[in-house]
Enzyme design. Structure first.
Site, PDB file in Angstrom:
ATOM      1  N   TYR A   1     -14.173 -19.780 -22.128  1.00  0.00           N
ATOM      2  CA  TYR A   1     -12.924 -19.985 -22.876  1.00  0.00           C
ATOM      3  C   TYR A   1     -12.351 -18.672 -23.413  1.00  0.00           C
ATOM      4  O   TYR A   1     -11.147 -18.576 -23.630  1.00  0.00           O
ATOM      5  CB  TYR A   1     -13.147 -21.006 -23.984  1.00  0.00           C
ATOM      6  CG  TYR A   1     -13.592 -22.333 -23.421  1.00  0.00           C
ATOM      7  CD1 TYR A   1     -12.720 -23.114 -22.649  1.00  0.00           C
ATOM      8  CD2 TYR A   1     -14.893 -22.793 -23.577  1.00  0.00           C
ATOM      9  CE1 TYR A   1     -13.134 -24.308 -22.078  1.00  0.00           C
ATOM     10  CE2 TYR A   1     -15.317 -23.988 -23.009  1.00  0.00           C
ATOM     11  CZ  TYR A   1     -14.434 -24.727 -22.265  1.00  0.00           C
ATOM     12  OH  TYR A   1     -14.846 -25.902 -21.687  1.00  0.00           O
TER      13      TYR A   1
ATOM     14  N   LYS B   1     -24.706 -35.014 -21.822  1.00  0.00           N
ATOM     15  CA  LYS B   1     -25.115 -34.337 -20.588  1.00  0.00           C
ATOM     16  C   LYS B   1     -26.132 -33.233 -20.875  1.00  0.00           C
ATOM     17  O   LYS B   1     -27.051 -33.006 -20.089  1.00  0.00           O
ATOM     18  CB  LYS B   1     -23.869 -33.747 -19.902  1.00  0.00           C
ATOM     19  CG  LYS B   1     -24.136 -33.076 -18.575  1.00  0.00           C
ATOM     20  CD  LYS B   1     -22.850 -32.523 -17.998  1.00  0.00           C
ATOM     21  CE  LYS B   1     -23.095 -31.775 -16.696  1.00  0.00           C
ATOM     22  NZ  LYS B   1     -21.852 -31.175 -16.162  1.00  0.00           N
TER      23      LYS B   1
ATOM     24  N   HIS C   1     -23.004 -27.105 -25.823  1.00  0.00           N
ATOM     25  CA  HIS C   1     -23.496 -26.231 -24.765  1.00  0.00           C
ATOM     26  C   HIS C   1     -24.857 -25.666 -25.145  1.00  0.00           C
ATOM     27  O   HIS C   1     -25.063 -25.262 -26.290  1.00  0.00           O
ATOM     28  CB  HIS C   1     -22.531 -25.061 -24.534  1.00  0.00           C
ATOM     29  CG  HIS C   1     -21.269 -25.460 -23.843  1.00  0.00           C
ATOM     30  ND1 HIS C   1     -20.112 -24.694 -23.886  1.00  0.00           N
ATOM     31  CD2 HIS C   1     -20.957 -26.543 -23.079  1.00  0.00           C
ATOM     32  CE1 HIS C   1     -19.160 -25.300 -23.192  1.00  0.00           C
ATOM     33  NE2 HIS C   1     -19.652 -26.414 -22.695  1.00  0.00           N
TER      34      HIS C   1
ATOM     35  N   HIS D   1     -11.431 -34.054 -17.980  1.00  0.00           N
ATOM     36  CA  HIS D   1     -12.134 -32.885 -18.515  1.00  0.00           C
ATOM     37  C   HIS D   1     -11.184 -31.812 -19.035  1.00  0.00           C
ATOM     38  O   HIS D   1     -11.588 -30.942 -19.818  1.00  0.00           O
ATOM     39  CB  HIS D   1     -13.053 -32.299 -17.445  1.00  0.00           C
ATOM     40  CG  HIS D   1     -14.333 -31.755 -18.000  1.00  0.00           C
ATOM     41  ND1 HIS D   1     -15.286 -32.546 -18.609  1.00  0.00           N
ATOM     42  CD2 HIS D   1     -14.820 -30.483 -18.069  1.00  0.00           C
ATOM     43  CE1 HIS D   1     -16.306 -31.802 -19.012  1.00  0.00           C
ATOM     44  NE2 HIS D   1     -16.042 -30.550 -18.701  1.00  0.00           N
TER      45      HIS D   1
ATOM     46  N   ARG E   1     -11.078 -31.541 -22.786  1.00  0.00           N
ATOM     47  CA  ARG E   1     -12.207 -30.812 -23.382  1.00  0.00           C
ATOM     48  C   ARG E   1     -11.976 -29.306 -23.294  1.00  0.00           C
ATOM     49  O   ARG E   1     -12.204 -28.575 -24.259  1.00  0.00           O
ATOM     50  CB  ARG E   1     -13.499 -31.209 -22.651  1.00  0.00           C
ATOM     51  CG  ARG E   1     -14.766 -30.547 -23.159  1.00  0.00           C
ATOM     52  CD  ARG E   1     -15.958 -31.194 -22.471  1.00  0.00           C
ATOM     53  NE  ARG E   1     -17.178 -30.414 -22.550  1.00  0.00           N
ATOM     54  CZ  ARG E   1     -18.059 -30.480 -23.536  1.00  0.00           C
ATOM     55  NH1 ARG E   1     -17.831 -31.257 -24.572  1.00  0.00           N
ATOM     56  NH2 ARG E   1     -19.169 -29.749 -23.513  1.00  0.00           N
TER      57      ARG E   1
ATOM     58  N   ARG F   1     -16.601 -35.212 -23.530  1.00  0.00           N
ATOM     59  CA  ARG F   1     -16.574 -35.546 -22.099  1.00  0.00           C
ATOM     60  C   ARG F   1     -16.163 -37.012 -21.975  1.00  0.00           C
ATOM     61  O   ARG F   1     -16.364 -37.802 -22.903  1.00  0.00           O
ATOM     62  CB  ARG F   1     -17.951 -35.348 -21.472  1.00  0.00           C
ATOM     63  CG  ARG F   1     -18.499 -33.932 -21.565  1.00  0.00           C
ATOM     64  CD  ARG F   1     -19.910 -33.878 -20.979  1.00  0.00           C
ATOM     65  NE  ARG F   1     -20.467 -32.531 -21.016  1.00  0.00           N
ATOM     66  CZ  ARG F   1     -21.207 -32.034 -21.996  1.00  0.00           C
ATOM     67  NH1 ARG F   1     -21.464 -32.791 -23.068  1.00  0.00           N
ATOM     68  NH2 ARG F   1     -21.690 -30.809 -21.954  1.00  0.00           N
TER      69      ARG F   1
END
Length: 320
Positions: free
Chosen positions: A302, A161, A293, A267, A270, A136
């Site tokens: 994805y 994050k 994640h 972004h 990424r 990120r």
């Protein structure tokens, strides 16, 4: 003199070591909540007024679900942490903003190369690292000298994050350039120290535990700002990392020069990283860990991107 409500809120946010961005966002939403109800004090309001405000955001302002959630968390913080009123148990039933499922845009490898070719210096290195590691923007900006392990070819990502620390493979194509970047930071830090500066921002708990760490080279930002500036919280003059808006503008200009008409933001690199790994046969669980994640369901987006790409292999009847 008695402190104002928003000043107390800022103090509570800083006590919990939330980021400056979170502080600005929470204070902004709390202001809007108070003004929406004609400047009534929040202690005089409760579940009904919160529901009215959140419904207003969804119906009249048509904000996204993420934005509405952000406003909700800001108000819950106000009541729980500042006013001592538990709103989490109140079962707030505001009209929810309509959630739209969308597949994010990704770049081809050729498009990534075109954008990189239109970036210069530190911006090109940063975007290369973001794409090469799936970082990120804020993760790239927050990297410190100590986070690059040239001996084991690893990059360490802390305070992300997802609140999960992770390690990433160091792209070999960037290794020598990153070494040179570290040398530049060392030289810059020496100059700052000689000029009477040399300290860097550390979260309060770390600064308290290691009071001399902020003067050490290893804690300096890997991508430092061009100028010394006053810390907006403490007022201390120090060198921070590059500003996110500056990097964002550089990416936008590079995409325009490359004549790429997709919506190119930081972004997208990424998203492109994850998609290209999936296309290369890397399993979904590994990609989940690399991206940091919490849930594999987040990473599943994805697979939908790749599936959409594969639809392009089906020929139109016009071309048959």
């Amino acid at each position: 003199m008695k402190k104002k409500l928003l000043d107390i809120t800022r103090d509570k946010i800083r006590l919990k070591h939330y980021s400056m961005k979170t502080e600005q966002s929470y204070v902004g939403w709390i202001k809007q909540y108070i003004f929406f109800h004609n400047k009534r004090h929040p202690i005089e309001m409760g579940k009904s007024e919160i529901e009215q405000f959140l419904t207003h955001l969804a119906v009249n302002r048509k904000v996204s679900p993420t934005t509405q959630n952000q406003a909700f968390y800001a108000i819950v913080f106000l009541y729980g942490e500042v006013l001592g009123v538990d709103m989490k148990s109140q079962n707030i039933q505001a009209l929810r903003a309509q959630e739209r499922k969308h597949i994010p845009a990704v770049l081809t490898k050729e498009e990534v190369a075109l954008i990189l070719a239109n970036l210069n210096g530190i911006y090109e290195l940063m975007v290369s690292l973001m794409y090469g590691c799936g970082l990120r923007m804020q993760e790239a900006l927050n990297l410190r000298v100590k986070d690059i392990d040239f001996g084991f070819d690893k990059i360490y990502v802390f305070n992300s994050k997802s609140m999960t620390d992770r390690t990433l493979p160091l792209p070999q194509k960037l290794k020598e350039r990153l070494k040179r970047q570290v040398e530049k930071v060392e030289q810059l830090h020496r100059g700052d120290s000689e000029a009477g500066y040399g300290s860097v921002y550390l979260p309060h708990a770390l600064e308290k535990k290691f009071p001399k760490a902020k003067y050490e080279t290893k804690w300096q930002y890997l991508f430092p700002a061009r100028n010394i500036a006053n810390d907006p919280r403490s007022g201390v003059a120090r060198r921070h990392h590059l500003h996110a808006q500056t990097l964002g503008r550089a990416i936008k200009v590079a995409a325009q020069k490359a004549n790429i008409h997709k919506r190119v933001t930081s972004h997208i690199f990424r998203h492109s990283y994850a998609t290209h790994l999936l296309q290369a046969g890397i399993d979904l669980r590994s990609i989940q860990e690399l991206l940091g994640h919490k849930s594999v369901e987040t990473t599943m987006i994805y697979t939908h991107i790749v599936a959409e790409m594969n639809k392009g292999r089906v020929a139109s009847p016009l071309d048959m």
